[in-house]
Design a protein around this motif. Structure first.
Motif, PDB file in Angstrom:
ATOM      1  N   TYR A 231       8.383   2.798   4.676  1.00  0.00           N
ATOM      2  CA  TYR A 231       7.630   2.247   3.530  1.00  0.00           C
ATOM      3  C   TYR A 231       6.916   3.309   2.954  1.00  0.00           C
ATOM      4  O   TYR A 231       7.008   4.385   3.198  1.00  0.00           O
TER       5      TYR A 231
ATOM      6  N   GLN B 164       3.657   4.303   0.009  1.00  0.00           N
ATOM      7  CA  GLN B 164       2.108   4.079  -0.622  1.00  0.00           C
ATOM      8  C   GLN B 164       1.994   4.916  -1.966  1.00  0.00           C
ATOM      9  O   GLN B 164       1.769   6.159  -1.672  1.00  0.00           O
TER      10      GLN B 164
ATOM     11  N   GLU C  51      -3.262   4.341  -5.453  1.00  0.00           N
ATOM     12  CA  GLU C  51      -3.880   3.039  -6.070  1.00  0.00           C
ATOM     13  C   GLU C  51      -3.008   1.893  -5.941  1.00  0.00           C
ATOM     14  O   GLU C  51      -3.324   1.007  -6.844  1.00  0.00           O
ATOM     15  N   ARG C  52      -2.110   1.868  -5.114  1.00  0.00           N
ATOM     16  CA  ARG C  52      -1.044   0.881  -5.054  1.00  0.00           C
ATOM     17  C   ARG C  52      -1.033   0.277  -3.539  1.00  0.00           C
ATOM     18  O   ARG C  52      -1.126   1.049  -2.781  1.00  0.00           O
ATOM     19  N   GLN C  53      -0.469  -0.858  -3.290  1.00  0.00           N
ATOM     20  CA  GLN C  53      -0.263  -1.272  -1.772  1.00  0.00           C
ATOM     21  C   GLN C  53       0.806  -0.581  -1.523  1.00  0.00           C
ATOM     22  O   GLN C  53       1.819  -0.361  -2.122  1.00  0.00           O
ATOM     23  N   ARG C  54       0.897  -0.651  -0.081  1.00  0.00           N
ATOM     24  CA  ARG C  54       2.061   0.082   0.718  1.00  0.00           C
ATOM     25  C   ARG C  54       3.298  -0.846   0.455  1.00  0.00           C
ATOM     26  O   ARG C  54       3.031  -2.394   0.571  1.00  0.00           O
ATOM     27  N   GLU C  55       4.379  -0.610   0.261  1.00  0.00           N
ATOM     28  CA  GLU C  55       5.527  -1.231  -0.038  1.00  0.00           C
ATOM     29  C   GLU C  55       6.639  -1.069   0.883  1.00  0.00           C
ATOM     30  O   GLU C  55       6.880   0.208   1.119  1.00  0.00           O
TER      31      GLU C  55
ATOM     32  N   TRP D 277       3.053   2.802  13.101  1.00  0.00           N
ATOM     33  CA  TRP D 277       3.213   3.581  11.819  1.00  0.00           C
ATOM     34  C   TRP D 277       3.210   5.069  12.077  1.00  0.00           C
ATOM     35  O   TRP D 277       2.156   5.614  12.867  1.00  0.00           O
TER      36      TRP D 277
END
Length: 114
Positions: A36, A38, A41-45, A104
């Motif tokens: 994953y 991140q 300023e963005r969500q984890r994807e 994680w």
């Protein structure tokens, strides 16, 4: 359960990196495990996952550029990244679920300069 990611760094656009995630505390070969990321300023994807049977999934933006693999003899997950673009910048984490809980690893920072 411990997952330790490594291999990040600073690379120019078009370059390559190989991430590794060393695991312990699980029977690694039985688990689906993934990468994953991140971005600031963005969500984890989700980036990519690989199952115990080596079936893989990728988010659309990395298809054809990233390859996820695993070495069950070393309890290690890999992510080969080529043709990197600035949008790939972020902290990359490895993840698996054990006994119903997500685990994680400490992330590794990938920075792609334009």
């Amino acid at each position: 359960v411990q997952l330790q990611a490594s291999g990040g760094g600073l690379v120019q656009a078009g370059g390559s990196l190989r991430l590794s995630c060393k695991t312990s505390g699980i029977n690694f070969k039985l688990y689906t495990i993934g990468w994953y990321r991140q971005a600031p300023e963005r969500q984890r994807e989700m980036v990519a996952t690989i199952s115990a049977s080596h079936s893989t999934t990728y988010t659309d933006s990395v298809k054809g550029r990233f390859t996820i693999s695993r070495d069950n003899t070393r309890n290690t997950l890999y992510l080969q990244m080529v043709s990197l673009i600035p949008e790939d910048t972020g902290v990359y984490y490895c993840n698996t679920n054990h006994q119903g809980r997500p685990f994680w690893g400490r992330g590794t920072l990938v920075t792609v300069s334009s």
